[in-house]
Design an enzyme around this catalytic site. Structure first.
Site, mmCIF file in Angstrom:
data_model
loop_
_atom_site.group_PDB
_atom_site.id
_atom_site.type_symbol
_atom_site.label_atom_id
_atom_site.label_comp_id
_atom_site.label_asym_id
_atom_site.label_seq_id
_atom_site.Cartn_x
_atom_site.Cartn_y
_atom_site.Cartn_z
ATOM 1 C CG HIS A 49 -1.932 -1.066 1.245
ATOM 2 N ND1 HIS A 49 -2.990 -1.059 2.119
ATOM 3 C CD2 HIS A 49 -2.081 -2.183 0.485
ATOM 4 C CE1 HIS A 49 -3.750 -2.110 1.900
ATOM 5 N NE2 HIS A 49 -3.214 -2.817 0.921
ATOM 6 C CD GLU A 55 -1.589 4.574 3.376
ATOM 7 O OE1 GLU A 55 -2.676 5.143 3.519
ATOM 8 O OE2 GLU A 55 -1.440 3.576 2.615
ATOM 9 C CB CYS A 94 -6.102 -0.169 5.342
ATOM 10 S SG CYS A 94 -4.441 -0.877 5.198
ATOM 11 C CB CYS A 149 -1.548 1.642 6.072
ATOM 12 S SG CYS A 149 -1.362 0.874 4.443
#
Length: 158
Positions: A55, A57, A85, A88
Site C-alpha cells: 500500500h 503508506e 487501512c 498501514c
C-alpha cells in the site's frame, strides 16, 4: 504552515491520480516529510509488485527508512491520500511517525470497493470465531527465541 501541509497533501493526491491514470494500481498515494522537506513518496504498488502489503503508506515508509537509514521515523509526518487501512495504520505506529494527514476517509474508500471494515470486525472477534482459522503450534519451542531476546545484550529495542 497550513499552505505547506496542503502542498504535501496535493503531492499525495497527485500520486494517487497518476497511479490510476497509468493503470498501476489503486488510487492511493503517500508522502513522508521531515523538517519541511520531502523524504519519500510513493503510490500504491500492490499490482506491479504482486505484493499485497505494498500500500502507498507501507511503500513510502520503506523508502523513507532506507533513505534516512533508520527504522524509526520520529520527527517525520505522513501525508496520505486516504485514511490508512488497519495494516498501514499499524505500520505508521511501528514507524513512530509523528502525525498522519489524510484526505479521503475509509468510508470514501469503501464506496469504491476498498472496504477494510471486515478487518476491524475480525480484530474484535475472539480467535476461534474469526473467518481465517488460527491454529497455535509449538509455543513451548518458540519461547526459546523470546527468552534469547529477553536475555540478549545485543538486542536493539524498537
Amino acid at each position: 504552515m497550513r499552505e505547506k501541509h496542503q502542498e504535501f497533501m496535493r503531492m499525495a493526491i497527485r500520486l494517487s491520480e497518476e497511479n490510476v491514470q497509468k493503470g498501476l494500481g489503486g488510487p492511493f498515494g503517500a508522502v513522508i516529510v521531515k523538517d519541511g522537506e520531502v523524504v519519500a513518496q510513493s503510490a500504491n504498488t500492490v499490482v506491479p509488485t504482486n505484493d499485497p502489503t505494498a500500500h502507498a503508506e507501507v511503500a513510502v515508509i520503506r523508502l523513507a527508512c532506507q533513505k534516512l537509514n533508520t527504522y524509526n521515523l520520529s520527527g517525520c509526518v505522513i501525508y496520505t491520500s486516504c485514511e490508512p487501512c488497519p495494516m498501514c495504520l499499524g505500520a505508521i505506529y511501528w514507524a513512530h511517525l509523528d502525525t498522519i494527514y489524510y484526505a479521503n476517509t475509509k468510508k470514501d474508500a469503501a464506496s469504491i470497493a476498498f472496504d477494510d471494515h471486515f478487518i476491524y470486525e475480525e480484530l474484535e472477534r475472539p480467535m476461534d470465531e474469526r473467518k481465517l482459522p488460527f491454529v497455535q503450534l509449538l509455543r513451548d519451542e518458540a519461547q526459546k527465541a523470546f527468552k534469547l531476546w529477553e536475555d540478549s545484550d545485543l538486542k536493539i529495542e524498537y
